[in-house]
Design an enzyme around this catalytic site. Structure first.
Site, mmCIF file in Angstrom:
data_model
loop_
_atom_site.group_PDB
_atom_site.id
_atom_site.type_symbol
_atom_site.label_atom_id
_atom_site.label_comp_id
_atom_site.label_asym_id
_atom_site.label_seq_id
_atom_site.Cartn_x
_atom_site.Cartn_y
_atom_site.Cartn_z
ATOM 1 N N GLN A 183 20.869 -35.933 20.952
ATOM 2 C CA GLN A 183 21.180 -36.690 22.170
ATOM 3 C C GLN A 183 22.654 -36.529 22.546
ATOM 4 O O GLN A 183 23.529 -37.006 21.823
ATOM 5 C CB GLN A 183 20.889 -38.175 21.904
ATOM 6 C CG GLN A 183 21.237 -39.115 23.041
ATOM 7 C CD GLN A 183 21.075 -40.570 22.634
ATOM 8 O OE1 GLN A 183 21.309 -40.920 21.478
ATOM 9 N NE2 GLN A 183 20.688 -41.410 23.564
ATOM 10 N N GLY A 184 22.915 -35.891 23.673
ATOM 11 C CA GLY A 184 24.289 -35.685 24.122
ATOM 12 C C GLY A 184 24.665 -36.685 25.198
ATOM 13 O O GLY A 184 24.693 -36.345 26.389
ATOM 14 N N TYR A 185 24.940 -37.921 24.791
ATOM 15 C CA TYR A 185 25.357 -38.956 25.737
ATOM 16 C C TYR A 185 26.862 -39.235 25.589
ATOM 17 O O TYR A 185 27.642 -38.988 26.494
ATOM 18 C CB TYR A 185 24.578 -40.261 25.474
ATOM 19 C CG TYR A 185 23.228 -40.392 26.146
ATOM 20 C CD1 TYR A 185 22.410 -39.300 26.382
ATOM 21 C CD2 TYR A 185 22.745 -41.646 26.533
ATOM 22 C CE1 TYR A 185 21.164 -39.449 26.985
ATOM 23 C CE2 TYR A 185 21.502 -41.806 27.140
ATOM 24 C CZ TYR A 185 20.718 -40.707 27.359
ATOM 25 O OH TYR A 185 19.489 -40.860 27.957
ATOM 26 N N SER A 186 27.255 -39.787 24.407
ATOM 27 C CA SER A 186 28.629 -40.290 24.230
ATOM 28 C C SER A 186 29.671 -39.179 24.273
ATOM 29 O O SER A 186 29.423 -38.054 23.829
ATOM 30 C CB SER A 186 28.759 -40.998 22.881
ATOM 31 O OG SER A 186 27.751 -41.946 22.728
ATOM 32 N N GLU A 232 15.253 -45.855 23.168
ATOM 33 C CA GLU A 232 16.102 -45.738 21.976
ATOM 34 C C GLU A 232 16.312 -47.126 21.364
ATOM 35 O O GLU A 232 16.228 -47.304 20.149
ATOM 36 C CB GLU A 232 17.462 -45.118 22.352
ATOM 37 C CG GLU A 232 18.379 -45.020 21.148
ATOM 38 C CD GLU A 232 19.724 -44.345 21.443
ATOM 39 O OE1 GLU A 232 20.033 -44.130 22.634
ATOM 40 O OE2 GLU A 232 20.448 -44.043 20.486
ATOM 41 N N SER A 250 24.185 -37.308 16.787
ATOM 42 C CA SER A 250 23.435 -37.341 15.530
ATOM 43 C C SER A 250 22.664 -36.050 15.330
ATOM 44 O O SER A 250 21.930 -35.616 16.234
ATOM 45 C CB SER A 250 22.458 -38.521 15.510
ATOM 46 O OG SER A 250 23.151 -39.728 15.601
HETATM 47 C C1 LIG Z 1 25.432 -43.937 13.618
HETATM 48 C C2 LIG Z 1 25.697 -43.585 15.054
HETATM 49 C C3 LIG Z 1 24.921 -42.628 15.666
HETATM 50 C C4 LIG Z 1 25.167 -42.271 16.991
HETATM 51 N N1 LIG Z 1 24.421 -41.273 17.555
HETATM 52 C C5 LIG Z 1 24.691 -40.886 18.803
HETATM 53 C C6 LIG Z 1 23.980 -39.769 19.365
HETATM 54 O O1 LIG Z 1 23.120 -39.156 18.734
HETATM 55 N N2 LIG Z 1 24.303 -39.387 20.614
HETATM 56 C C7 LIG Z 1 25.230 -40.039 21.363
HETATM 57 O O2 LIG Z 1 25.443 -39.651 22.500
HETATM 58 N N3 LIG Z 1 25.922 -41.096 20.854
HETATM 59 C C8 LIG Z 1 25.677 -41.514 19.599
HETATM 60 N N4 LIG Z 1 26.391 -42.581 19.053
HETATM 61 C C9 LIG Z 1 27.474 -43.167 19.831
HETATM 62 C C10 LIG Z 1 27.221 -44.600 20.296
HETATM 63 O O3 LIG Z 1 26.294 -44.630 21.351
HETATM 64 C C11 LIG Z 1 28.584 -45.174 20.706
HETATM 65 O O4 LIG Z 1 29.382 -45.242 19.532
HETATM 66 C C12 LIG Z 1 28.483 -46.560 21.319
HETATM 67 O O5 LIG Z 1 27.830 -46.509 22.557
HETATM 68 C C13 LIG Z 1 29.859 -47.225 21.490
HETATM 69 O O6 LIG Z 1 30.737 -46.402 22.148
HETATM 70 P P1 LIG Z 1 32.210 -46.096 21.550
HETATM 71 O O7 LIG Z 1 32.025 -45.670 20.125
HETATM 72 O O8 LIG Z 1 32.906 -45.169 22.467
HETATM 73 O O9 LIG Z 1 32.942 -47.515 21.505
HETATM 74 P P2 LIG Z 1 33.710 -48.222 22.713
HETATM 75 O O10 LIG Z 1 32.861 -48.155 23.933
HETATM 76 O O11 LIG Z 1 35.088 -47.666 22.778
HETATM 77 O O12 LIG Z 1 33.750 -49.721 22.213
HETATM 78 C C14 LIG Z 1 34.747 -50.205 21.291
HETATM 79 C C15 LIG Z 1 34.544 -51.708 21.120
HETATM 80 O O13 LIG Z 1 34.752 -52.372 22.383
HETATM 81 C C16 LIG Z 1 33.625 -53.182 22.710
HETATM 82 N N5 LIG Z 1 33.381 -53.144 24.165
HETATM 83 C C17 LIG Z 1 33.450 -52.073 24.973
HETATM 84 N N6 LIG Z 1 33.136 -52.396 26.239
HETATM 85 C C18 LIG Z 1 32.854 -53.740 26.224
HETATM 86 C C19 LIG Z 1 32.461 -54.673 27.212
HETATM 87 N N7 LIG Z 1 32.273 -54.311 28.490
HETATM 88 N N8 LIG Z 1 32.245 -55.964 26.840
HETATM 89 C C20 LIG Z 1 32.426 -56.351 25.524
HETATM 90 N N9 LIG Z 1 32.816 -55.504 24.548
HETATM 91 C C21 LIG Z 1 33.019 -54.223 24.890
HETATM 92 C C22 LIG Z 1 32.463 -52.536 21.978
HETATM 93 O O14 LIG Z 1 31.411 -53.471 21.767
HETATM 94 C C23 LIG Z 1 33.110 -52.074 20.682
HETATM 95 O O15 LIG Z 1 33.181 -53.144 19.771
HETATM 96 C C24 LIG Z 1 26.174 -42.938 17.720
HETATM 97 C C25 LIG Z 1 26.952 -43.918 17.104
HETATM 98 C C26 LIG Z 1 26.728 -44.248 15.782
HETATM 99 C C27 LIG Z 1 27.598 -45.295 15.141
#
Ligand SMILES: Cc1cc2nc3c(=O)[nH]c(=O)nc-3n(C[C@H](O)[C@H](O)[C@H](O)COP(=O)(O)OP(=O)(O)OC[C@H]3O[C@@H](n4cnc5c(N)ncnc54)[C@H](O)[C@@H]3O)c2cc1C
Length: 386
Positions: free
Chosen positions: A134-137, A251, A169
Site C-alpha cells: 500500500q503506497g499511501y503515506s 483497512e 509494509s
Molecule cells: C506498523 C505500520 C505499518 C504501516 N504500513 C503502512 C503501509 O503499508 N502503507 C502506508 O502508506 N502507510 C503505512 N503506515 C503509515 C501510517 O498510515 C502512518 O504512520 C499514520 O497514518 C500516521 O502518519 P504519520 O506517521 O505521518 O504521523 P503524523 O501524521 O505526523 O502524526 C504524528 C502525531 O500527531 C497526531 N496528529 C496528527 N494530526 C492530528 C490531528 N488532526 N488531530 C489530532 N492529532 C493529530 C497523530 O495522531 C500522531 O500522534 C504504517 C504505519 C505503521 C506504524
C-alpha cells in the site's frame, strides 16, 4: 428462533468438507507470521500442507468466499460466509491466505474497478498469485494524507511517477503496489489518483526500516521516472480520494480484528497468578474482550449488509487496537522478568516482548487513534470543530 433449513444444510456440508480437506497441520495455532500464507511471486511455502490448503480453498473460491465466482470467489451470501468462518474457527483452521489484496484492494476494485481490471486482478488475488503493498503515506503526508506529493504526469500513453512513500509494509516482498499519486495541484482532495503498478518496474526502489522489535516489516519506497500504463488507473482521474477512503474503511475493519482474542480467554492463557490486582485487571480485560467480540460481530454483519455507518470502521479500529495494546501490556505484566528475555530459545526469541513492542504501532497504522477519534467525534457524535 429456528435456523433456515438451507443454511443448516450449508453448515452440515461445510463441516464435512472442512473435516475432509483441511490438513491436520493447518489446524495447529499459528506461531509465527510465516505460518500465515501471504502468497505472491516471492512466497516460499512453509510446508506442503500450507500449499495444499491454499490450492484447495482457492479451487473452491473460499479464499474470498463472498466475492463473485467470476472473480475468484464463490459468491456465498453473508450468512453462508459467516458459517464458513465459524466452522473454520471450530476446528482451528488457519486462514488459507492472508493479504492486503483480499482485505483492502479487492473490495476497492469490486466497487471502483472496471470489468477488465476486475477480471485481471481479482482472480490473481484470490489464488494468492500476486501480493500487494500500500503506497499511501509519505514523509510529509501521514495523518494529513491528502497532502501527498508523489506526482504522476500524463505522458500520452502512460503516467510518469516520481516521489517517495514511507512505512510501506512489505514493499520489499510485494509484487505490485496500489498507490496514491497527485495528478493535479488545483485541488487538494480532487487532485489525487489511484494507480496500480508492478514493483519490478524500472525506477522503483525500496529501503527497509528497522523497528523497535528488531524486525523490519516495512520500507521507504522511491519512484524515479516509473512508467505506468494508463489502463492501470482505478476509478476516475483526480477522483482517487474516493477510492482511497473506501479502501481505508476496509483497512480499518481488518485492523480492528486485532481486538479479537483467540479461542482462549487471557485469564486461561496466563494461568493461575498470585497477584490479586493483576488477576482483577485480567478479569476486567476478559469482560471487555467479550463485549468487543459481540460488538465486532454486529459490526461485520452491518458492514456486509451495507448498513454500517461510514465512521464505524474508525470506532472499531480504535476500540480493537487499544484492546490489543492492553492485552499485550497484561501479558508482559503476567510474564514478569521472564517476559523481558530477548534472544533465548526458551522465550522463542523474545516473542512476548517483541509482540508487545509491535502493538505500539497498532494505534498508528491505518490512521492514528487521534485521527479515528476525530472522525468519530465529527461523524457519529456530531461534535463541532473536530
Ligand atoms: C506498523 C505500520 C505499518 C504501516 N504500513 C503502512 C503501509 O503499508 N502503507 C502506508 O502508506 N502507510 C503505512 N503506515 C503509515 C501510517 O498510515 C502512518 O504512520 C499514520 O497514518 C500516521 O502518519 P504519520 O506517521 O505521518 O504521523 P503524523 O501524521 O505526523 O502524526 C504524528 C502525531 O500527531 C497526531 N496528529 C496528527 N494530526 C492530528 C490531528 N488532526 N488531530 C489530532 N492529532 C493529530 C497523530 O495522531 C500522531 O500522534 C504504517 C504505519 C505503521 C506504524
Amino acid at each position: 428462533m429456528q435456523a433456515m433449513p438451507d443454511v443448516d444444510a450449508f453448515r452440515t456440508e461445510t463441516r464435512a468438507w472442512l473435516e475432509a480437506n483441511c490438513p491436520a497441520e493447518m489446524r495447529i495455532p499459528m506461531r509465527s507470521e510465516k505460518d500465515a500464507c501471504w502468497g505472491g511471486r516471492n512466497w516460499t511455502f512453509q510446508s506442503d500442507a500450507q500449499r495444499q490448503w491454499l490450492e484447495t480453498m482457492a479451487g473452491r473460491g473460499w479464499t474470498v468466499p463472498d466475492w463473485p465466482s467470476d472473480y475468484g470467489g464463490s459468491g456465498l451470501s453473508a450468512a453462508e460466509a459467516k458459517i464458513l468462518k465459524q466452522e473454520m474457527a471450530l476446528i482451528g483452521a488457519r486462514p488459507p491466505l492472508t493479504s492486503f489484496g483480499i482485505s483492502m484492494l479487492g473490495p476497492a476494485l469490486l466497487k471502483f474497478g472496471n470489468e477488465e481490471q476486475k477480471r485481471k486482478y481479482l482472480p490473481e488475488i484470490a489464488r494468492g498469485e500476486i501480493r500487494w503493498c500500500q503506497g499511501y503515506s509519505e514523509p510529509g503526508a501521514g495523518s494529513d494524507l491528502a497532502g501527498l506529493q508523489t506526482k504522476a504526469e500524463d505522458r500520452g500513453d502512460h503516467y510518469l511517477v516520481n516521489g517517495q512513500k514511507v512505512w510501506t509494509s512489505y514493499a520489499d516482498e510485494a509484487d505490485w503496489i496500489f498507490c496514491l499519486v497527485r495528478t493535479s495541484s488545483e485541488s487538494k482532495h480532487k487532485g489525487i489518483s489511484f494507480l496500480l503498478f508492478d514493483m519490478a518496474s524500472p525506477g522503483v526502489t525500496t529501503r527497509p526500516i528497522l523497528l523497535i522489535s528488531g524486525n523490519s516489516p516495512f520500507c521507504e519506497t522511491f519512484f524515479d521516472d516509473v512508467k505506468v500504463p494508463k489502463d492501470q488507473l482505478v476509478g476516475e482521474l483526480n477522483r482517487g480520494w474516493d477510492v482511497a477512503k473506501y479502501l481505508l474503511g476496509h483497512e480499518r475493519e481488518m485492523i480492528s480484528g486485532m481486538g479479537l482474542g483467540g479461542a482462549q480467554s487471557l485469564g486461561a492463557q496466563v494461568g493461575p497468578l498470585d497477584d490479586p490486582m493483576l488477576r482483577a485487571e485480567i478479569a476486567g480485560f476478559d469482560v471487555d474482550s467479550l463485549a468487543f467480540s459481540a460488538m465486532s460481530e454486529r459490526f461485520i454483519d452491518q458492514l456486509k449488509a451495507g448498513e454500517a455507518h461510514p465512521a464505524m470502521p474508525s470506532m472499531m479500529k480504535y476500540a480493537g487496537t487499544e484492546l490489543n495494546k492492553r492485552r499485550h501490556e497484561l501479558l508482559m505484566a503476567a510474564g514478569g522478568s521472564d517476559a523481558l528475555e530477548w534472544d533465548s530459545e526458551r522465550s522463542r526469541d523474545g516473542k512476548t516482548a517483541r509482540d508487545w513492542l509491535r502493538t505500539k504501532a497498532n494505534s498508528i497504522e491505518g490512521g492514528t487513534s487521534e485521527i479515528q477519534l476525530n472522525i468519530v467525534a465529527k461523524h457519529i457524535l456530531r461534535l463541532p470543530g473536530a
